[in-house]
Write a protein that holds these residues in place. Structure first.
Motif, mmCIF file in Angstrom:
data_model
loop_
_atom_site.group_PDB
_atom_site.id
_atom_site.type_symbol
_atom_site.label_atom_id
_atom_site.label_comp_id
_atom_site.label_asym_id
_atom_site.label_seq_id
_atom_site.Cartn_x
_atom_site.Cartn_y
_atom_site.Cartn_z
ATOM 1 N N SER A 125 -34.353 24.966 -9.353
ATOM 2 C CA SER A 125 -32.931 25.345 -9.364
ATOM 3 C C SER A 125 -32.309 25.258 -7.979
ATOM 4 N N PHE A 126 -33.130 25.239 -6.934
ATOM 5 C CA PHE A 126 -32.623 25.172 -5.566
ATOM 6 C C PHE A 126 -32.737 23.760 -4.997
ATOM 7 N N LEU A 155 -38.189 30.138 0.012
ATOM 8 C CA LEU A 155 -36.872 30.728 0.230
ATOM 9 C C LEU A 155 -36.930 32.235 0.284
ATOM 10 N N TRP A 177 -25.339 27.421 -0.466
ATOM 11 C CA TRP A 177 -25.448 28.850 -0.732
ATOM 12 C C TRP A 177 -24.420 29.349 -1.746
ATOM 13 N N THR A 197 -38.094 27.221 -9.044
ATOM 14 C CA THR A 197 -37.244 26.969 -7.872
ATOM 15 C C THR A 197 -36.710 25.541 -7.815
ATOM 16 N N ASP A 234 -27.929 21.505 -6.570
ATOM 17 C CA ASP A 234 -26.892 21.768 -5.565
ATOM 18 C C ASP A 234 -25.710 20.825 -5.774
ATOM 19 N N SER A 290 -30.915 22.296 -13.887
ATOM 20 C CA SER A 290 -32.320 22.561 -13.564
ATOM 21 C C SER A 290 -33.245 21.845 -14.540
ATOM 22 N N ARG A 340 -26.422 25.931 -14.397
ATOM 23 C CA ARG A 340 -27.741 26.038 -13.757
ATOM 24 C C ARG A 340 -28.850 25.607 -14.706
ATOM 25 N N TYR A 351 -26.239 28.567 -4.877
ATOM 26 C CA TYR A 351 -27.397 29.453 -4.981
ATOM 27 C C TYR A 351 -26.987 30.817 -5.514
ATOM 28 N N ARG A 359 -27.917 32.124 -9.250
ATOM 29 C CA ARG A 359 -28.949 33.174 -9.333
ATOM 30 C C ARG A 359 -28.349 34.540 -9.664
#
Length: 277
Positions: free
Chosen positions: A22-23, A275, A40, A20, A28, A95, A91, A43, A47
């Motif tokens: 990645s969030f 999340l 979002w 996570t 972002d 990440s 991503r 996100y 994802r």
């Protein structure tokens, strides 16, 4: 050879903050730099990218825990700014960079390659039947660089578990927002104060709480009842059982080695931002 479910649970706990990342704020920011309007957008682009240009209705079904209409505010809009293939690459790159930053000198530790290889062997070994998001991720090339490889493997393992968690929720008749309600209640929170649901209309949240209360799973203010705690525990136990398949590729000694190797990575990467239920 099966492994104790307590170890499967521990692996989930260790893997979660690695996947996570990645969030996180830096990922972002990377998505915003290519035209995403908010968190979002990035996100959903990141994802959902392994699903290709699937319509919002399909992404909503696969992700399960979002309220009606939430996915459609981002899918397919994001594909006008970035392709799924570009989102996958961005991503991974962002990440891995975020995780590498968190790890510091640990990122250069020779032992990290072994941890990444063990995690990747497990992550690539499970059947894809009934695992939609996991199956999509399996089609992506696994990075060779150790930090990126570890992040990718942990993401595969997280989404494999997530697909199973949805099955466990459905088997117990728990909808997506109801799953958030049970999770929130386990933290002593209400849907109105829980980060993933606080923005939803009060009438919608009240309807979810009322439906669970009618089943005896929460009380009138949304706190877990004894039956609610037992149901949530059964869901978690079934989720852990369904998450065990990837680890059959590892011996008991390798499972212990993986847990020990992930511990310092977990300590460096940990950010408790739930999340998903």
């Amino acid at each position: 050879m099966s492994h104790p479910l307590a170890k499967i649970r521990r692996l989930f706990e260790l893997i979660e903050p690695i996947a996570t990342i990645s969030f996180s704020e830096s990922v972002d920011r990377a998505f915003r730099e290519v035209g995403m309007r908010n968190f979002w957008d990035g996100y959903f682009a990141g994802r959902a990218a392994p699903l290709g240009r699937a319509p919002a209705e399909v992404v909503h079904a696969v992700f399960y825990n979002f309220a009606e209409g939430e996915v459609a505010r981002h899918i397919p809009w994001v594909w006008g700014r970035i392709s799924p293939e570009e989102a996958i690459a961005l991503r991974e790159r962002a990440s891995a960079a975020a995780l590498r930053h968190k790890l510091g000198t640990l990122a250069e530790d020779a032992g990290l390659r072994r941890v990444a290889d063990l995690a990747a062997r497990a992550a690539l070994s499970a059947p894809t039947d009934g695992r939609v998001l996991y199956a999509g991720l399996r089609g992506i090339e696994v990075p060779d660089e150790p930090v990126a490889r570890l992040w990718h493997a942990c993401t595969l393992l997280r989404e494999h578990r997530g697909d199973g968690h949805i099955a466990a929720l459905m088997a117990h008749g728990i909808g997506g927002i109801e799953g958030h309600a049970l999770l929130a209640a386990s933290f002593g929170l209400t849907l109105e104060t829980f980060g993933r649901t606080h923005h939803l209309p009060k009438a919608r949240l009240d309807a979810v709480t009322s439906a669970l209360a009618e089943r005896g799973l929460v009380d009138r203010v949304g706190a877990l009842t004894t039956a609610g705690r037992e149901t949530k525990q059964r869901i978690e136990d079934l989720t852990d059982s369904l998450a065990a398949a990837p680890y059959l590729a590892l011996s008991p000694a390798e499972i212990d080695e993986l847990i020990a190797g992930l511990e310092p990575v977990f300590a460096a990467a940990y950010e408790h931002v739930p999340l998903d239920s």
